[in-house]
Write an enzyme that holds these catalytic residues in place. Structure first.
Site, PDB file in Angstrom:
ATOM      1  N   ASP A 193      -7.446  -4.142  -4.892  1.00 48.16           N
ATOM      2  CA  ASP A 193      -6.581  -2.556  -4.109  1.00 48.16           C
ATOM      3  C   ASP A 193      -5.676  -1.951  -4.833  1.00 48.16           C
ATOM      4  O   ASP A 193      -5.557  -1.014  -4.632  1.00 48.16           O
ATOM      5  CB  ASP A 193      -6.905  -2.321  -2.976  1.00 48.16           C
ATOM      6  CG  ASP A 193      -8.026  -3.457  -2.235  1.00 48.16           C
ATOM      7  OD1 ASP A 193      -8.319  -4.396  -2.666  1.00 48.16           O
ATOM      8  OD2 ASP A 193      -8.265  -3.141  -0.931  1.00 48.16           O
ATOM      9  N   ASP A 253       0.843  -1.609  -0.173  1.00 51.46           N
ATOM     10  CA  ASP A 253       0.239  -0.149   0.126  1.00 51.46           C
ATOM     11  C   ASP A 253       0.615   1.765  -0.002  1.00 51.46           C
ATOM     12  O   ASP A 253       0.393   2.436   0.470  1.00 51.46           O
ATOM     13  CB  ASP A 253      -0.426   0.034   1.256  1.00 51.46           C
ATOM     14  CG  ASP A 253      -1.884  -0.909   0.932  1.00 51.46           C
ATOM     15  OD1 ASP A 253      -2.556  -0.777  -0.410  1.00 51.46           O
ATOM     16  OD2 ASP A 253      -2.450  -1.923   2.075  1.00 51.46           O
TER      17      ASP A 253
END
Length: 402
Positions: free
Chosen positions: A180, A122
């Site tokens: 994601d 991330d």
């Protein structure tokens, strides 16, 4: 990492892309919506000053629990840590309130160490939404170095046999990739533009191609999680973690894909990514379970629709993505995307979703859903809902030349 220089001709080819030919579409922002956005930005400025008072010096705001009145904060290693400084900076870019810039600089000092974090996929969320936004507003060598180190750290998670960046660390036999992760590729494209090192670009493209192949169903809804065999690249499982069921369409996951493939087209000008983004958009906008106000239920296949919870975060991501995608596609689709983005902004600006001053812990939006199956972050504010809402409003204003 092997350094491979991109030839200048590649960049020259990117500059003569069909994207520019398709900007003939004329979009007409509504004056009333522009006025609403101006009011929203002023209110958000005040809210984020209030939010800054709810955290300790080393903390990052995570969510607020309205039923108890308690804040929930995180450390810099939480995947959402970049959204708070990112939103501060986006608001600063709109209203030039130096107090927001000062707070963003302070909290980015806490965040900076994550540039060397190789245990998360991330880093795009964490570092590009923060330091990347700062660098766009006021380029600095230190921002660029942090971003480059972040891109290098992210690249260590790429497995060429699988053709993907690993999302979650797990047991050795698993190589987990979630939809994601499409959102973290923008950092890699930035790194190639900045350095001329095509390794980052190649990783991003390979990851996206593998995602098209394995994450998407025939109707262009996406699985949340694909579990690969790290040694062979074979798909071992297709499942969900945060959605209703393995075969359901988790709303935020669909929005991540829409946004991610729009970025892929912007950065590569490869039409297959534009086609993918358009197909995802049509899955979303033609879905019989998408409400008229365009704020999706947390999962398109939740069994208690129309009583299922809505997800403001998925709506905000959709709006921002559609307000970029409309620039690249044919006239009919472009108008649909533009009007849908506009509708989402109008809906999220209503008292149902937009919090009153000095309520909601200082967050702008209410009613997002984080991880329903785990029973966490259910019907609460979330930092990424705010971030993409502000970004969507900025993009809408851009059509008015503001």
């Amino acid at each position: 990492m092997k350094i491979t220089k991109i030839l200048p001709v590649v960049f020259s080819l990117l500059l003569v892309s069909p994207v520019f030919a398709q900007q003939k579409n004329t979009f007409k922002p509504q004056k009333a919506v522009l006025n609403t956005i101006s009011a929203n930005i002023m209110d958000a400025d005040a809210q984020y000053k209030y939010l800054a008072k709810q955290i300790k010096p080393e903390e990052f705001p995570k969510t607020f629990h309205p039923e108890t009145g308690k804040m929930e904060n995180s450390n810099s290693g939480w995947w959402c840590s970049g959204f708070y400084p990112g939103t501060l900076l986006e608001l600063y870019g709109q209203n030039h309130d130096e107090a927001l810039k000062t707070e963003a600089d302070r909290i980015m000092g806490v965040l900076a160490k994550e540039q060397f974090n190789t245990h998360t996929h991330d880093l795009g969320f964490m570092m590009y939404c923060s330091f990347g936004t700062a660098n766009k507003l006021q380029p600095k060598p230190e921002y660029k170095q942090i971003l480059l180190n972040s891109a290098k750290s992210l690249s260590t998670r790429f497995n060429p046999t699988v053709g993907c960046i690993k999302s979650w660390d797990s047991k050795k036999s698993d190589f987990l990739v979630i939809i994601d992760n499409m959102m973290n590729l923008e950092l890699l494209f930035w790194a190639t533009r900045e350095t001329g090192d095509s390794s980052f670009y190649k990783i991003a493209v390979t990851h996206a191609n593998t995602t098209i192949k394995n994450h998407y169903r025939p109707g262009f809804s996406s699985y949340h999680v694909i579990n690969y065999n790290a040694e062979t690249g074979a798909v071992q499982e297709k499942k969900t973690a945060q959605g209703f069921a393995n075969e359901s369409a988790w709303a935020r996951g669909q929005a991540w894909g829409l946004y991610g493939f729009t970025v892929m087209y912007r950065e590569t000008k490869d039409k297959k990514y534009l086609d993918q983004a358009n197909n995802i958009a049509k899955f979303l906008l033609n879905n019989p379970n998408l409400p008229a106000d365009k704020i999706p239920y947390w999962d398109f296949n939740a069994t208690n629709i129309p009583n299922a919870l809505r997800d403001a975060s998925a709506a905000a991501i959709m709006a921002s993505a559609l307000l970029e995608l409309c620039r690249y596609t044919g006239k009919t689709d472009a108008q649909t995307y533009f009007k849908t983005g506009e509708t989402i902004i109008k809906t999220l600006s209503l008292p149902t979703y937009k919090a009153k001053p000095e309520t909601n812990g200082g967050f702008i939006l209410q009613h997002s859903v984080g991880h329903f199956p785990a029973g966490t972050e259910i019907d609460v504010p979330l930092t990424y809902a705010d971030y993409y809402f502000v970004e969507a409003m900025e993009r809408y204003k851009g059509f008015a030349g503001k």
